[in-house]
Design an enzyme around this catalytic site. Structure first.
Site, PDB file in Angstrom:
ATOM      1  N   LEU A  12       0.859  -1.180   0.000  1.00  0.00           N
ATOM      2  CA  LEU A  12       0.000   0.000   0.000  1.00  0.00           C
ATOM      3  C   LEU A  12       0.896   1.230   0.000  1.00  0.00           C
ATOM      4  O   LEU A  12       1.795   1.344   0.838  1.00  0.00           O
ATOM      5  CB  LEU A  12      -0.919  -0.004   1.217  1.00  0.00           C
ATOM      6  CG  LEU A  12      -1.953   1.124   1.318  1.00  0.00           C
ATOM      7  CD1 LEU A  12      -3.200   0.648   2.059  1.00  0.00           C
ATOM      8  CD2 LEU A  12      -1.380   2.368   2.031  1.00  0.00           C
ATOM      9  N   ILE A  13       0.649   2.133  -0.948  1.00  0.00           N
ATOM     10  CA  ILE A  13       1.468   3.335  -1.092  1.00  0.00           C
ATOM     11  C   ILE A  13       0.560   4.552  -1.035  1.00  0.00           C
ATOM     12  O   ILE A  13      -0.452   4.613  -1.738  1.00  0.00           O
ATOM     13  CB  ILE A  13       2.237   3.329  -2.433  1.00  0.00           C
ATOM     14  CG1 ILE A  13       3.037   2.034  -2.592  1.00  0.00           C
ATOM     15  CG2 ILE A  13       3.149   4.548  -2.532  1.00  0.00           C
ATOM     16  CD1 ILE A  13       3.656   1.855  -3.965  1.00  0.00           C
ATOM     17  N   GLY A  15      -0.171   8.738  -1.525  1.00  0.00           N
ATOM     18  CA  GLY A  15       0.287   9.862  -2.333  1.00  0.00           C
ATOM     19  C   GLY A  15       0.830   9.464  -3.690  1.00  0.00           C
ATOM     20  O   GLY A  15       1.941   9.825  -4.067  1.00  0.00           O
ATOM     21  N   SER A  17      -0.577  10.092  -6.813  1.00  0.00           N
ATOM     22  CA  SER A  17      -1.112  10.786  -7.991  1.00  0.00           C
ATOM     23  C   SER A  17      -0.017  11.394  -8.857  1.00  0.00           C
ATOM     24  O   SER A  17      -0.252  11.690 -10.033  1.00  0.00           O
ATOM     25  CB  SER A  17      -2.100  11.873  -7.572  1.00  0.00           C
ATOM     26  OG  SER A  17      -1.463  12.864  -6.785  1.00  0.00           O
ATOM     27  N   SER A  18       1.188  11.574  -8.292  1.00  0.00           N
ATOM     28  CA  SER A  18       2.274  12.177  -9.058  1.00  0.00           C
ATOM     29  C   SER A  18       3.598  11.883  -8.373  1.00  0.00           C
ATOM     30  O   SER A  18       3.645  11.289  -7.288  1.00  0.00           O
ATOM     31  CB  SER A  18       2.079  13.698  -9.181  1.00  0.00           C
ATOM     32  OG  SER A  18       2.154  14.308  -7.896  1.00  0.00           O
ATOM     33  N   GLY A  19       4.682  12.293  -9.016  1.00  0.00           N
ATOM     34  CA  GLY A  19       5.994  12.285  -8.395  1.00  0.00           C
ATOM     35  C   GLY A  19       6.495  10.933  -7.917  1.00  0.00           C
ATOM     36  O   GLY A  19       6.323   9.911  -8.583  1.00  0.00           O
ATOM     37  N   GLY A  21       5.548   9.002  -5.481  1.00  0.00           N
ATOM     38  CA  GLY A  21       4.536   7.988  -5.219  1.00  0.00           C
ATOM     39  C   GLY A  21       4.104   7.264  -6.476  1.00  0.00           C
ATOM     40  O   GLY A  21       3.978   6.030  -6.493  1.00  0.00           O
ATOM     41  N   SER A 145      12.699  13.245   4.001  1.00  0.00           N
ATOM     42  CA  SER A 145      13.339  14.281   3.194  1.00  0.00           C
ATOM     43  C   SER A 145      14.684  14.568   3.836  1.00  0.00           C
ATOM     44  O   SER A 145      14.877  14.310   5.029  1.00  0.00           O
ATOM     45  CB  SER A 145      12.482  15.557   3.214  1.00  0.00           C
ATOM     46  OG  SER A 145      13.196  16.674   2.705  1.00  0.00           O
ATOM     47  N   TYR A 158       7.585  22.598   7.536  1.00  0.00           N
ATOM     48  CA  TYR A 158       7.843  21.356   6.802  1.00  0.00           C
ATOM     49  C   TYR A 158       8.971  20.561   7.451  1.00  0.00           C
ATOM     50  O   TYR A 158       8.848  19.349   7.683  1.00  0.00           O
ATOM     51  CB  TYR A 158       8.187  21.686   5.350  1.00  0.00           C
ATOM     52  CG  TYR A 158       8.508  20.483   4.509  1.00  0.00           C
ATOM     53  CD1 TYR A 158       7.509  19.616   4.084  1.00  0.00           C
ATOM     54  CD2 TYR A 158       9.818  20.207   4.122  1.00  0.00           C
ATOM     55  CE1 TYR A 158       7.804  18.501   3.305  1.00  0.00           C
ATOM     56  CE2 TYR A 158      10.130  19.106   3.341  1.00  0.00           C
ATOM     57  CZ  TYR A 158       9.118  18.251   2.942  1.00  0.00           C
ATOM     58  OH  TYR A 158       9.416  17.154   2.168  1.00  0.00           O
TER      59      TYR A 158
END
Length: 285
Positions: A12-13, A15, A17-19, A21, A145, A158
């Site tokens: 299960l991943i 995020g 929708s882009s990048g 992920g 990050s 952040y």
């Protein structure tokens, strides 16, 4: 890896929708895994679905709604995945949101919102999936990050959230290991993705609101835009995540590039903080 349906590992991943992920979802499917690709807005699933088709793995990727800041959404998604596939072998906490600003001019609400997505969302997904990872003796991988290691100008909220994630996972790792769950954090540096644009969607408005910090913010933006000109691709950043999913014994902390390793290493050997402060001071002047 045996790709017969009853032998497939399920990951299960969040995020996707882009990048990173999206790239991780496709790479995991190509590696023979069944992927539960989750996102807050499934109307944005088009790029993932197209990438899965182009890679020949559309039958291994299922898109489900999951909003990491909504515990009911997390519980519903995890239950649906387990009900359908019978197990979870791995979870990749990837969903996140950037935030550029400084506390005096942005305010506490933005800090709270950033913590909700980047920290408490990770905690909630982790809490909900750990029983299933215990059952499968699986893996918990979290995309943090280099901002979870090195505090960066105008990224107070952040970086605070990512520091919190790193502390949470570093503390959880030995506990989870006693019940057979491997924990890994993956630290990207600059990655070319929509995440960058979403962190500061209206730069003129941000500068106008910066007040006495506007010159420093402009210097930071100029420096950051240059750094993203040489940013790592999402596919390259996803490769260490796939390795953590498939290697025999994953390590706890992984950086996704040579630059990220050097940058994080500056902090990890900087006992009095002077090296980091000397470095980041140049970003705002």
């Amino acid at each position: 890896m045996n790709t017969q349906d009853d032998a497939m590992k399920t990951v299960l991943i969040t995020g996707t929708s882009s990048g990173i992920g999206l790239a991780t979802a496709v790479a995991a499917a190509q590696a023979g895994m069944r992927v539960v690709a989750t996102m807050r807005d499934t109307a944005k699933a088009g790029p993932l679905r197209r990438a899965a088709v182009e890679a020949g793995v559309a039958d291994r990727v299922e898109v489900l709604h999951l909003d990491v800041v909504d515990p009911a959404s997390v519980a519903s998604c995890v239950a649906a995945a387990v009900d359908r596939y019978g197990r979870l072998d791995a979870v990749v906490n990837n969903a996140g949101a950037g935030r550029v600003g400084t506390i005096e001019t942005s305010g506490i609400d933005e800090v709270r919102a950033t913590m909700e997505v980047n920290f408490f969302g990770v905690v909630e997904v982790t809490r909900a999936t750990l029983p299933h990872l215990r059952a499968s003796r699986g893996r918990l991988i979290t995309v943090t990050s280099v901002g979870g290691v090195v505090g960066q100008p105008f990224n107070e909220a952040y970086c605070a959230a990512k520091f919190a994630v790193e502390g949470f996972m570093e503390s959880l790792a030995p506990v989870a290991a006693t019940v057979g769950v491997d924990v890994t954090v993956v630290e990207p540096g600059a990655v070319a993705s929509e995440f960058v644009a979403n962190a500061a969607p209206d730069l003129p408005a941000l500068l106008n609101a910066a007040g006495p910090y506007a010159p420093a913010l402009q210097a930071y933006i100029d420096r950051t835009m240059k750094s993203f000109g040489a940013a790592q691709t999402a596919d390259a950043a996803a490769a260490p995540i796939l390795d953590a999913l498939t290697t025999e014994k994953p390590v706890f902390r992984v950086q996704t590039s040579d630059w990220a390793r050097e940058f994080a290493g500056t902090k990890l050997t900087d006992l009095d903080g002077s090296a980091v402060q000397s470095l980041t001071d140049t970003w705002v002047r």
